[in-house]
Design an enzyme around this catalytic site. Structure first.
Site, PDB file in Angstrom:
ATOM      1  N   ASN A 101       0.827  -1.196   0.000  1.00 34.06           N
ATOM      2  CA  ASN A 101       0.000   0.000   0.000  1.00 34.06           C
ATOM      3  C   ASN A 101       0.859   1.243   0.000  1.00 34.06           C
ATOM      4  OD1 ASN A 101      -0.343   1.809   2.612  1.00 34.06           O
ATOM      5  ND2 ASN A 101       0.065  -0.289   3.344  1.00 34.06           N
ATOM      6  N   CYS A 158       8.833   7.602  10.023  1.00 31.20           N
ATOM      7  CA  CYS A 158       8.754   8.808   9.198  1.00 31.20           C
ATOM      8  C   CYS A 158      10.009   9.654   9.351  1.00 31.20           C
ATOM      9  CB  CYS A 158       7.538   9.576   9.688  1.00 31.20           C
ATOM     10  SG  CYS A 158       7.458  11.240   9.120  1.00 31.20           S
TER      11      CYS A 158
HETATM   12  C1  LIG Z   1      -3.775  -0.138   3.974  1.00 28.71           C
HETATM   13  C2  LIG Z   1      -2.890  -0.017   5.195  1.00 28.71           C
HETATM   14  C3  LIG Z   1      -2.856   1.177   5.907  1.00 28.71           C
HETATM   15  C4  LIG Z   1      -2.029   1.294   7.026  1.00 28.71           C
HETATM   16  N1  LIG Z   1      -2.025   2.468   7.736  1.00 28.71           N
HETATM   17  C5  LIG Z   1      -1.245   2.580   8.844  1.00 28.71           C
HETATM   18  C6  LIG Z   1      -1.292   3.761   9.629  1.00 28.71           C
HETATM   19  O1  LIG Z   1      -2.040   4.722   9.364  1.00 28.71           O
HETATM   20  N2  LIG Z   1      -0.461   3.814  10.721  1.00 28.71           N
HETATM   21  C7  LIG Z   1       0.349   2.775  11.093  1.00 28.71           C
HETATM   22  O2  LIG Z   1       1.059   2.876  12.095  1.00 28.71           O
HETATM   23  N3  LIG Z   1       0.368   1.614  10.371  1.00 28.71           N
HETATM   24  C8  LIG Z   1      -0.405   1.517   9.268  1.00 28.71           C
HETATM   25  N4  LIG Z   1      -0.408   0.340   8.566  1.00 28.71           N
HETATM   26  C9  LIG Z   1       0.429  -0.797   9.025  1.00 28.71           C
HETATM   27  C10 LIG Z   1      -0.402  -1.806   9.836  1.00 28.71           C
HETATM   28  O3  LIG Z   1      -0.944  -1.217  10.999  1.00 28.71           O
HETATM   29  C11 LIG Z   1       0.475  -3.013  10.239  1.00 28.71           C
HETATM   30  O4  LIG Z   1       1.525  -2.553  11.059  1.00 28.71           O
HETATM   31  C12 LIG Z   1       1.076  -3.751   9.051  1.00 28.71           C
HETATM   32  O5  LIG Z   1       0.180  -3.755   7.954  1.00 28.71           O
HETATM   33  C13 LIG Z   1       1.475  -5.193   9.380  1.00 28.71           C
HETATM   34  O6  LIG Z   1       0.374  -5.957   9.786  1.00 28.71           O
HETATM   35  P1  LIG Z   1      -0.491  -6.880   8.754  1.00 28.71           P
HETATM   36  O7  LIG Z   1       0.498  -7.654   7.954  1.00 28.71           O
HETATM   37  O8  LIG Z   1      -1.389  -7.717   9.611  1.00 28.71           O
HETATM   38  O9  LIG Z   1      -1.270  -5.910   7.899  1.00 28.71           O
HETATM   39  C14 LIG Z   1      -1.222   0.199   7.435  1.00 28.71           C
HETATM   40  C15 LIG Z   1      -1.272  -1.001   6.713  1.00 28.71           C
HETATM   41  C16 LIG Z   1      -2.098  -1.126   5.614  1.00 28.71           C
HETATM   42  C17 LIG Z   1      -2.133  -2.432   4.859  1.00 28.71           C
END
Ligand SMILES: Cc1cc2nc3c(=O)[nH]c(=O)nc-3n(C[C@H](O)[C@H](O)[C@H](O)COP(=O)(O)O)c2cc1C
Length: 303
Positions: free
Chosen positions: A81, A142
């Site tokens: 993403n 960041c």
């Molecule tokens: C579409 C999307 C948006 C995300 N937005 C954020 C965010 O705003 N802040 C953040 O700390 N992590 C964000 N993440 C990261 C997730 O919180 C998570 O740390 C990461 O996707 C790993 O977990 P997963 O494999 O279960 O998705 C985002 C991930 C995805 C896929």
């Protein structure tokens, strides 16, 4: 901190950073839009809320539109993403989102990101004083415009930032770690030294995809963050390494799609887990993971 199953539910007294939780399953920030879900599912969402605490999507001081499209690319067992943190900004969050998020039946964690420590300080002071907010999460993936360094990538940079931010709120502070660091466990230790109450990991891994028709980067933001089952083994290794080095609780995530996956993170040393990408496939994934995990916990202990 115990996550053993007691008769009839999770052991009473389960907590994270002193905040009582009914169980150990959170959402990953930015992966479940509770406001949109409430619009779609109505009060049924509140009656069967999928998570034991809700983590907001990351907010910044100023409103952001996010990155140009396309913003998503599906990969084998995951996705990339390049959303770019669209959000209403601090004032918009307080006026529009917070009043709706406080209606959720679980403790609220607000995730913040700043392009400088000053911006993070404004966010912490603005949100951290609100009684409705149970905990704050610092999304540290960041670049700091003051130093040019990614805040969560270097232990020194992390320690300096948390050191300055820690006194600004009495709320528990969770530091979210990026996996794109040379030594995530060193960064976690630095966060703990500076007074963080917990760490969460992993955020997404850097990734990229190319459009076969044009030969150019597919994503509008050029690069993006890889998530989903594709990153689970990497996340497990990092959670294990971090949990061995810190005493504060670790919230583990990265590709959790079942109770078995969640159990692996707990076995790696996590106190809680978070479901992320799986929420896009199954909005009830949090509940399912919690039930499957509870069933696994109820099984006789393996030799
Ligand atoms: C579409 C999307 C948006 C995300 N937005 C954020 C965010 O705003 N802040 C953040 O700390 N992590 C964000 N993440 C990261 C997730 O919180 C998570 O740390 C990461 O996707 C790993 O977990 P997963 O494999 O279960 O998705 C985002 C991930 C995805 C896929």
């Amino acid at each position: 901190m115990s996550w053993q199953l007691a008769a009839g539910g999770w052991q009473s007294g389960f907590e994270l950073c002193g905040v009582p939780l009914r169980g150990p399953v959170l959402n990953g920030s930015g992966t479940f839009d509770a406001i949109a879900a409430r619009r779609a599912f109505g009060d049924a969402l509140l009656e069967q809320f999928p998570f034991d605490a809700f983590v907001s999507k990351t907010i910044t001081v100023e409103p952001r539109d996010g990155n140009p499209p396309p913003r998503l690319w599906e990969t084998p067992a995951g996705m990339i993403n390049s959303i770019g943190l669209p959000n209403r900004g601090l004032e918009g969050f307080l006026a529009h989102d917070l009043p709706q998020l406080v209606e959720l039946p679980v403790p609220l964690v607000v995730s913040v990101m700043g392009f400088s420590v000053d911006e993070l300080a404004r966010l912490l002071s603005g949100v951290g004083e609100r009684a409705e907010v149970a905990m704050m999460e610092l999304n540290f993936s960041c670049p700091n415009v003051e130093t040019g360094l990614v805040m969560g990538a270097e232990p020194e940079e992390t320690e300096a930032a948390v050191d300055r931010l820690r006194p600004l709120t009495e709320k528990p502070l969770i530091v979210k770690l990026t996996p794109n660091a040379v030594d995530p466990a060193g960064v976690a230790e630095a966060a703990e030294r500076a007074g963080a109450d917990a760490v969460s990991l992993v955020n997404t891994l850097k990734g990229m995809a190319f459009d076969p028709r044009t030969g150019r980067a597919w994503l509008g933001g050029v690069t993006g963050g890889l998530s989903g089952p594709a990153i689970r083994a990497v996340a497990l290794e990092q959670v294990h390494a971090v949990a061995e080095r810190v005493r504060i609780p670790v919230i583990g995530m990265g590709g959790i799609a079942s109770g078995h996956d969640a159990r692996e993170f707990l076995d790696a040393g996590a106190a809680c887990v978070a479901v992320g990408t799986e929420n896009f496939r199954d909005p009830a994934a949090g509940r399912r993971v919690a039930f499957e995990l509870a069933e696994l916990q109820a099984l006789p202990v393996r030799d």
